[in-house]
Design a protein around this motif. Sequence first.
Motif, mmCIF file in Angstrom:
data_model
loop_
_atom_site.group_PDB
_atom_site.id
_atom_site.type_symbol
_atom_site.label_atom_id
_atom_site.label_comp_id
_atom_site.label_asym_id
_atom_site.label_seq_id
_atom_site.Cartn_x
_atom_site.Cartn_y
_atom_site.Cartn_z
ATOM 1 N N VAL A 230 0.839 -1.199 0.000
ATOM 2 C CA VAL A 230 0.000 0.000 0.000
ATOM 3 C C VAL A 230 0.878 1.255 0.000
ATOM 4 O O VAL A 230 0.580 2.240 -0.698
ATOM 5 C CB VAL A 230 -0.955 -0.004 1.211
ATOM 6 C CG1 VAL A 230 -1.690 1.340 1.325
ATOM 7 C CG2 VAL A 230 -1.964 -1.146 1.090
ATOM 8 N N ALA A 231 1.955 1.236 0.778
ATOM 9 C CA ALA A 231 2.835 2.404 0.871
ATOM 10 C C ALA A 231 3.433 2.774 -0.485
ATOM 11 O O ALA A 231 3.745 3.950 -0.740
ATOM 12 C CB ALA A 231 3.948 2.147 1.883
ATOM 13 N N THR A 232 3.593 1.791 -1.370
ATOM 14 C CA THR A 232 4.154 2.087 -2.694
ATOM 15 C C THR A 232 3.102 2.541 -3.700
ATOM 16 O O THR A 232 3.394 2.732 -4.875
ATOM 17 C CB THR A 232 4.874 0.837 -3.261
ATOM 18 O OG1 THR A 232 3.954 -0.272 -3.306
ATOM 19 C CG2 THR A 232 6.064 0.459 -2.398
ATOM 20 N N GLY A 233 1.865 2.731 -3.211
ATOM 21 C CA GLY A 233 0.823 3.275 -4.071
ATOM 22 C C GLY A 233 -0.094 2.250 -4.690
ATOM 23 O O GLY A 233 -0.872 2.578 -5.591
ATOM 24 N N ASN A 234 -0.030 1.011 -4.186
ATOM 25 C CA ASN A 234 -0.848 -0.050 -4.771
ATOM 26 C C ASN A 234 -2.079 -0.335 -3.924
ATOM 27 O O ASN A 234 -2.152 -1.322 -3.188
ATOM 28 C CB ASN A 234 -0.015 -1.331 -4.914
ATOM 29 C CG ASN A 234 1.062 -1.183 -5.957
ATOM 30 O OD1 ASN A 234 0.798 -1.224 -7.149
ATOM 31 N ND2 ASN A 234 2.291 -0.995 -5.501
ATOM 32 N N GLY A 235 -3.057 0.545 -3.982
ATOM 33 C CA GLY A 235 -4.312 0.306 -3.300
ATOM 34 C C GLY A 235 -4.363 0.849 -1.877
ATOM 35 O O GLY A 235 -3.516 1.646 -1.449
ATOM 36 N N VAL A 236 -5.398 0.395 -1.135
ATOM 37 C CA VAL A 236 -5.649 0.838 0.238
ATOM 38 C C VAL A 236 -5.874 -0.412 1.083
ATOM 39 O O VAL A 236 -5.979 -1.524 0.560
ATOM 40 C CB VAL A 236 -6.893 1.760 0.296
ATOM 41 C CG1 VAL A 236 -6.683 2.996 -0.568
ATOM 42 C CG2 VAL A 236 -8.147 1.005 -0.146
ATOM 43 N N ALA A 237 -5.966 -0.231 2.402
ATOM 44 C CA ALA A 237 -6.130 -1.412 3.253
ATOM 45 C C ALA A 237 -6.809 -1.063 4.567
ATOM 46 O O ALA A 237 -6.801 0.102 5.021
ATOM 47 C CB ALA A 237 -4.776 -2.062 3.530
ATOM 48 N N LEU A 238 -7.389 -2.065 5.175
ATOM 49 C CA LEU A 238 -7.915 -1.981 6.542
ATOM 50 C C LEU A 238 -7.061 -2.909 7.394
ATOM 51 O O LEU A 238 -7.049 -4.128 7.179
ATOM 52 C CB LEU A 238 -9.383 -2.413 6.571
ATOM 53 C CG LEU A 238 -10.367 -1.424 5.934
ATOM 54 C CD1 LEU A 238 -11.691 -2.114 5.627
ATOM 55 C CD2 LEU A 238 -10.603 -0.228 6.868
ATOM 56 N N VAL A 239 -6.327 -2.341 8.333
ATOM 57 C CA VAL A 239 -5.362 -3.119 9.130
ATOM 58 C C VAL A 239 -5.469 -2.728 10.602
ATOM 59 O O VAL A 239 -5.983 -1.649 10.938
ATOM 60 C CB VAL A 239 -3.918 -2.882 8.632
ATOM 61 C CG1 VAL A 239 -3.703 -3.482 7.261
ATOM 62 C CG2 VAL A 239 -3.594 -1.391 8.632
ATOM 63 N N PRO A 240 -4.984 -3.559 11.510
ATOM 64 C CA PRO A 240 -4.978 -3.183 12.924
ATOM 65 C C PRO A 240 -4.130 -1.938 13.152
ATOM 66 O O PRO A 240 -3.031 -1.808 12.602
ATOM 67 C CB PRO A 240 -4.362 -4.413 13.608
ATOM 68 C CG PRO A 240 -4.575 -5.543 12.655
ATOM 69 C CD PRO A 240 -4.474 -4.934 11.297
ATOM 70 N N ALA A 241 -4.640 -1.037 13.976
ATOM 71 C CA ALA A 241 -3.913 0.210 14.247
ATOM 72 C C ALA A 241 -2.521 -0.071 14.814
ATOM 73 O O ALA A 241 -1.547 0.626 14.489
ATOM 74 C CB ALA A 241 -4.715 1.073 15.213
ATOM 75 N N LEU A 242 -2.427 -1.096 15.656
ATOM 76 C CA LEU A 242 -1.147 -1.439 16.266
ATOM 77 C C LEU A 242 -0.084 -1.746 15.225
ATOM 78 O O LEU A 242 1.101 -1.479 15.430
ATOM 79 C CB LEU A 242 -1.346 -2.648 17.194
ATOM 80 C CG LEU A 242 -0.116 -3.226 17.893
ATOM 81 C CD1 LEU A 242 0.530 -2.169 18.787
ATOM 82 C CD2 LEU A 242 -0.497 -4.455 18.708
ATOM 83 N N SER A 243 -0.508 -2.273 14.089
ATOM 84 C CA SER A 243 0.455 -2.734 13.086
ATOM 85 C C SER A 243 1.008 -1.616 12.211
ATOM 86 O O SER A 243 1.979 -1.830 11.479
ATOM 87 C CB SER A 243 -0.186 -3.810 12.199
ATOM 88 O OG SER A 243 -1.198 -3.244 11.378
ATOM 89 N N VAL A 244 0.398 -0.415 12.242
ATOM 90 C CA VAL A 244 0.839 0.659 11.339
ATOM 91 C C VAL A 244 1.258 1.927 12.088
ATOM 92 O O VAL A 244 1.398 2.987 11.471
ATOM 93 C CB VAL A 244 -0.269 1.008 10.313
ATOM 94 C CG1 VAL A 244 -0.410 -0.098 9.287
ATOM 95 C CG2 VAL A 244 -1.595 1.291 10.998
ATOM 96 N N GLN A 245 1.460 1.842 13.370
ATOM 97 C CA GLN A 245 1.847 3.031 14.131
ATOM 98 C C GLN A 245 3.119 3.674 13.584
ATOM 99 O O GLN A 245 3.188 4.888 13.390
ATOM 100 C CB GLN A 245 2.044 2.649 15.605
ATOM 101 C CG GLN A 245 0.764 2.298 16.336
ATOM 102 C CD GLN A 245 1.015 1.845 17.760
ATOM 103 O OE1 GLN A 245 2.138 1.495 18.128
ATOM 104 N NE2 GLN A 245 -0.026 1.842 18.570
ATOM 105 N N THR A 246 4.127 2.858 13.350
ATOM 106 C CA THR A 246 5.418 3.389 12.877
ATOM 107 C C THR A 246 5.293 4.012 11.497
ATOM 108 O O THR A 246 5.817 5.111 11.243
ATOM 109 C CB THR A 246 6.467 2.262 12.843
ATOM 110 O OG1 THR A 246 6.614 1.722 14.161
ATOM 111 C CG2 THR A 246 7.809 2.790 12.362
#
Length: 320
Positions: A230-246
Amino acid sequence: MELSQLETFLTVVAERSFSRAAIRLHRTQPAVSQVIRKLEEEIGEPLFERASRDGTLTTAGEVLRDYAERLLRLRNEAASALEEVRALERGRLTLAANEYTCLYLLPVLDEFRRLCPQISIMVQRSLASRIPDEVLRRTAEIGIVSFQPDEDQLAAIAVYADDLVFVVPPKHVLAREEQVQIRDLGAENFVAHNVASPRRKLVEESFAKHRTPLNIGVELPSLEAIKRFVATGNGVALVPALSVQTEIVRGELVSVAVPELDCSRQLWLVYRKQGTLSYAALAFLRVVRTLAEDRGTPFLYVEKKHGDEKKPDASKQSQR
């Protein structure tokens, strides 16, 4: 043959006298003689030369002295090792977690290592569905899961409150929005985990309720892969908040609120109810409690009481 008998035997050897050994042991000479006589009867050999008055050992006595010294030395080493365990100067703690729940452990282990640097820690990666059984089978002392387990033999403590968050790459058109509605996401290309989960089912039901298609174009085997893709621009996502804090702090991903999605959940620490926790595990629980008290939400320390109602099955996390 008892260790106390061997202690008496070695005292007689050291003092070269039954009477002096009795004084050192704070016992009567007949009592010491009785212990040696009983020991000789068990072995079937005399230990001291009866004609000698200086406690001269027989051949059997010489052999026994060597083994008795080794046995008592081992006993003292064992006692010392156990004291070190009690003092948290040695020991081992085995935890079970999956890719997601392991993230909760990082700040806990950071504090635990600071307080108990001599304790060896092993975190084994497991499928969430298998962690309760691993704890019951004693292959792990403590497990971290994202659902409240059904097993009555397990004690459970809620230790972290987490939400599902909608993330997009920084250049995405929705990255400028503070919040969006589910109906705004019908045209988005979602990246999801390739293992179906109750939480994914909740998301699907929410989209269906708002008559909005959930387009999952890519499925990947890990949260790390989803975040990077997703960070490279390939779509969007629903993920646990804990997993994307950094990633959110670094600006690699942007979190956008979706008020209609309420997929909050708790992480649970589980261990055997009837088991005796090691000193290392008890110290770990103290760190978990202290972290919750010092930092507050999302960190928790809420013990499940007997008879507490189970949450709906849909609150369970995926089995990865």
